[in-house]
Write an enzyme that holds these catalytic residues in place. Sequence first.
Site: not given
Ligand code: 13P
Length: 256
Positions: A217, A16, A101, A99, A14, A177, A171
Amino acid sequence: MTSPQARRPVVAANWKMNTGPDDGAALARAVAAESLPFAQVDVVLCPPATGLAAVVAAVQGTPVAVGAQHVFWEESGAYTGEISVPMLEGLATYAVAGHSERRQLFGETDLDVQRKTLAILSGGLTPIVAVGESLDQRDAGETLGVLRSQVTRVFEALTPAETAACVIAYEPVWAIGTGRNATPEQAQEAIGWIRDIVAAVQGLQAAELVRIQYGGSVSPENCQELLCRDGIDGALVGGASLDAGKFAAIVQAAAP
Ligand code: 13P
């Protein structure tokens, strides 16, 4: 429940809101050029929408699949800025829904995630349905309840066959993150709960077939201990997926 060998691991990147068409295509080419265990693991790149066409071109002729990070459930109409599933034809074979976010920053509800998942399936794409609890929820002992309502709301609307065709990404919000991944025990426990919830909603067979990834992460340093665990069928990778070498190491670790 079932042995993990029955399910093919899937590792998805991802990206993002990172990369445009040119650097996205370069990153995709770099991933495709790595010697990855394609015979054993599904590999998916999810660039931003503006990079989809370039990434599709970059991985053409390779086993790397492409996914959308976001869709709207309507097919067309007055929805400024949105992208429908039919508009992804030739550009994506996977699409992420739910997701954290999107849930946190853009107010997406469990019902929205259900509608998106149905739309993704009806377009013939594979949904990656993301679920997970916040730190407050985990600290309050609410993780199971949160997962139950998120998972039930989506999968109660599907058939068992549609459920089996989905990928679920566990997740935990506090691991995204932050550099603080869930421990393998925490990830395995939550993924076991998710599989039990799917079984309660759609039956044992669908629950045994649905692939459930861990995300949050994931890095070359921690992927081995996470991905060797029974029941963890791959990873959804954010930050580390912006580096072809790091992402490749994670894909390698997902091979049975
Ligand atoms: P990170 O791997 O940067 O923590 O992000 C995870 C994520 O949100 C994947 O969709």
